[in-house]
Design a protein around this motif. Structure first.
Motif, mmCIF file in Angstrom:
data_model
loop_
_atom_site.group_PDB
_atom_site.id
_atom_site.type_symbol
_atom_site.label_atom_id
_atom_site.label_comp_id
_atom_site.label_asym_id
_atom_site.label_seq_id
_atom_site.Cartn_x
_atom_site.Cartn_y
_atom_site.Cartn_z
ATOM 1 N N ILE A 3 12.929 -11.397 3.385
ATOM 2 C CA ILE A 3 11.985 -11.279 2.271
ATOM 3 C C ILE A 3 10.838 -10.343 2.639
ATOM 4 O O ILE A 3 10.409 -9.517 1.828
ATOM 5 C CB ILE A 3 11.439 -12.672 1.890
ATOM 6 C CG1 ILE A 3 12.559 -13.523 1.317
ATOM 7 C CG2 ILE A 3 10.293 -12.561 0.905
ATOM 8 C CD1 ILE A 3 12.145 -14.952 1.069
ATOM 9 N N THR A 4 10.379 -10.446 3.877
ATOM 10 C CA THR A 4 9.269 -9.603 4.325
ATOM 11 C C THR A 4 9.675 -8.139 4.348
ATOM 12 O O THR A 4 8.914 -7.267 3.908
ATOM 13 C CB THR A 4 8.797 -10.050 5.722
ATOM 14 O OG1 THR A 4 8.452 -11.430 5.667
ATOM 15 C CG2 THR A 4 7.594 -9.239 6.169
ATOM 16 N N GLN A 5 10.870 -7.853 4.843
ATOM 17 C CA GLN A 5 11.338 -6.470 4.876
ATOM 18 C C GLN A 5 11.488 -5.912 3.460
ATOM 19 O O GLN A 5 11.121 -4.758 3.200
ATOM 20 C CB GLN A 5 12.666 -6.383 5.619
ATOM 21 C CG GLN A 5 12.541 -6.657 7.094
ATOM 22 C CD GLN A 5 13.902 -6.822 7.763
ATOM 23 O OE1 GLN A 5 14.874 -7.182 7.117
ATOM 24 N NE2 GLN A 5 13.945 -6.553 9.064
ATOM 25 N N GLN A 6 12.030 -6.709 2.552
ATOM 26 C CA GLN A 6 12.177 -6.261 1.169
ATOM 27 C C GLN A 6 10.819 -6.009 0.532
ATOM 28 O O GLN A 6 10.633 -5.030 -0.189
ATOM 29 C CB GLN A 6 12.951 -7.302 0.350
ATOM 30 C CG GLN A 6 13.207 -6.879 -1.077
ATOM 31 C CD GLN A 6 14.128 -5.678 -1.174
ATOM 32 O OE1 GLN A 6 15.172 -5.670 -0.540
ATOM 33 N NE2 GLN A 6 13.739 -4.683 -1.966
ATOM 34 N N TYR A 7 9.849 -6.876 0.813
ATOM 35 C CA TYR A 7 8.497 -6.698 0.269
ATOM 36 C C TYR A 7 7.888 -5.399 0.791
ATOM 37 O O TYR A 7 7.295 -4.626 0.027
ATOM 38 C CB TYR A 7 7.614 -7.891 0.633
ATOM 39 C CG TYR A 7 6.162 -7.676 0.316
ATOM 40 C CD1 TYR A 7 5.720 -7.633 -1.006
ATOM 41 C CD2 TYR A 7 5.224 -7.486 1.319
ATOM 42 C CE1 TYR A 7 4.394 -7.427 -1.307
ATOM 43 C CE2 TYR A 7 3.892 -7.278 1.026
ATOM 44 C CZ TYR A 7 3.485 -7.241 -0.286
ATOM 45 O OH TYR A 7 2.166 -7.025 -0.582
ATOM 46 N N THR A 11 6.833 -2.244 -1.461
ATOM 47 C CA THR A 11 5.456 -1.757 -1.403
ATOM 48 C C THR A 11 5.428 -0.262 -1.098
ATOM 49 O O THR A 11 4.682 0.505 -1.714
ATOM 50 C CB THR A 11 4.660 -2.532 -0.337
ATOM 51 O OG1 THR A 11 4.703 -3.923 -0.651
ATOM 52 C CG2 THR A 11 3.213 -2.084 -0.297
ATOM 53 N N TYR A 12 6.249 0.158 -0.160
ATOM 54 C CA TYR A 12 6.334 1.576 0.200
ATOM 55 C C TYR A 12 6.803 2.400 -1.000
ATOM 56 O O TYR A 12 6.225 3.449 -1.308
ATOM 57 C CB TYR A 12 7.285 1.758 1.383
ATOM 58 C CG TYR A 12 7.537 3.199 1.733
ATOM 59 C CD1 TYR A 12 6.579 3.955 2.410
ATOM 60 C CD2 TYR A 12 8.730 3.819 1.374
ATOM 61 C CE1 TYR A 12 6.803 5.282 2.711
ATOM 62 C CE2 TYR A 12 8.973 5.143 1.671
ATOM 63 C CZ TYR A 12 8.005 5.879 2.347
ATOM 64 O OH TYR A 12 8.239 7.191 2.650
ATOM 65 N N ARG A 13 7.856 1.931 -1.687
ATOM 66 C CA ARG A 13 8.369 2.667 -2.844
ATOM 67 C C ARG A 13 7.328 2.744 -3.960
ATOM 68 O O ARG A 13 7.179 3.788 -4.609
ATOM 69 C CB ARG A 13 9.631 2.000 -3.374
ATOM 70 C CG ARG A 13 10.827 2.213 -2.486
ATOM 71 C CD ARG A 13 12.041 1.532 -3.055
ATOM 72 N NE ARG A 13 13.199 1.704 -2.191
ATOM 73 C CZ ARG A 13 14.295 0.987 -2.266
ATOM 74 N NH1 ARG A 13 14.399 0.027 -3.179
ATOM 75 N NH2 ARG A 13 15.291 1.208 -1.455
ATOM 76 N N ALA A 14 6.617 1.660 -4.187
ATOM 77 C CA ALA A 14 5.578 1.658 -5.219
ATOM 78 C C ALA A 14 4.474 2.648 -4.866
ATOM 79 O O ALA A 14 3.974 3.373 -5.733
ATOM 80 C CB ALA A 14 5.003 0.255 -5.390
ATOM 81 N N GLN A 15 4.113 2.701 -3.601
ATOM 82 C CA GLN A 15 3.070 3.623 -3.157
ATOM 83 C C GLN A 15 3.527 5.073 -3.337
ATOM 84 O O GLN A 15 2.749 5.932 -3.757
ATOM 85 C CB GLN A 15 2.721 3.364 -1.694
ATOM 86 C CG GLN A 15 1.557 4.191 -1.191
ATOM 87 C CD GLN A 15 1.267 3.882 0.273
ATOM 88 O OE1 GLN A 15 2.137 3.424 0.994
ATOM 89 N NE2 GLN A 15 0.057 4.139 0.686
ATOM 90 N N ALA A 21 1.327 -2.207 -6.255
ATOM 91 C CA ALA A 21 2.155 -2.924 -5.288
ATOM 92 C C ALA A 21 2.609 -4.258 -5.877
ATOM 93 O O ALA A 21 1.876 -4.893 -6.646
ATOM 94 C CB ALA A 21 1.370 -3.164 -4.010
ATOM 95 N N PRO A 22 3.804 -4.704 -5.532
ATOM 96 C CA PRO A 22 4.280 -6.004 -6.025
ATOM 97 C C PRO A 22 3.511 -7.142 -5.352
ATOM 98 O O PRO A 22 2.942 -6.954 -4.275
ATOM 99 C CB PRO A 22 5.753 -6.020 -5.614
ATOM 100 C CG PRO A 22 5.839 -5.100 -4.453
ATOM 101 C CD PRO A 22 4.804 -4.054 -4.675
ATOM 102 N N PRO A 23 3.490 -8.313 -5.973
ATOM 103 C CA PRO A 23 2.792 -9.439 -5.340
ATOM 104 C C PRO A 23 3.512 -9.873 -4.059
ATOM 105 O O PRO A 23 4.736 -9.761 -3.959
ATOM 106 C CB PRO A 23 2.833 -10.536 -6.393
ATOM 107 C CG PRO A 23 3.958 -10.173 -7.284
ATOM 108 C CD PRO A 23 4.074 -8.685 -7.252
ATOM 109 N N ALA A 24 2.751 -10.352 -3.115
ATOM 110 C CA ALA A 24 3.330 -10.809 -1.849
ATOM 111 C C ALA A 24 4.218 -12.026 -2.076
ATOM 112 O O ALA A 24 3.992 -12.804 -3.007
ATOM 113 C CB ALA A 24 2.213 -11.158 -0.867
ATOM 114 N N PRO A 25 5.238 -12.196 -1.234
ATOM 115 C CA PRO A 25 6.108 -13.373 -1.386
ATOM 116 C C PRO A 25 5.306 -14.668 -1.272
ATOM 117 O O PRO A 25 4.446 -14.800 -0.413
ATOM 118 C CB PRO A 25 7.085 -13.246 -0.224
ATOM 119 C CG PRO A 25 7.030 -11.827 0.207
ATOM 120 C CD PRO A 25 5.664 -11.330 -0.142
#
Length: 71
Positions: A3-7, A11-15, A21-25
């Protein structure tokens, strides 16, 4: 992928795209739990069952063989 890696990837793609940025898990876990509780209570009322105290009532019947009389 965890989940952390996907987040971090999201986040990188959104930036890179200039998006928020998407909300944190785990950010909205309590909100989801409250909404699910409210939905279960709604379904109970629609089905004609009491919305509150169903577990306590079932335990009282199981332990004592009679309905619990209380608040």
């Amino acid at each position: 992928m965890s989940i952390t890696q996907q987040y971090l990837l999201d986040t990188y793609r959104a930036q890179q795209h200039g998006e928020a940025a998407p909300p944190a898990p785990g950010t909205h876990d309590w909100r989801l739990a409250r909404e699910m509780r409210g939905y279960r209570q709604f379904l109970a009322v629609v089905a004609g069952r009491p919305a509150h105290g169903r577990i306590r009532e079932a335990l009282a019947r199981w332990l004592h063989g009679r309905p619990h009389v209380g608040c």
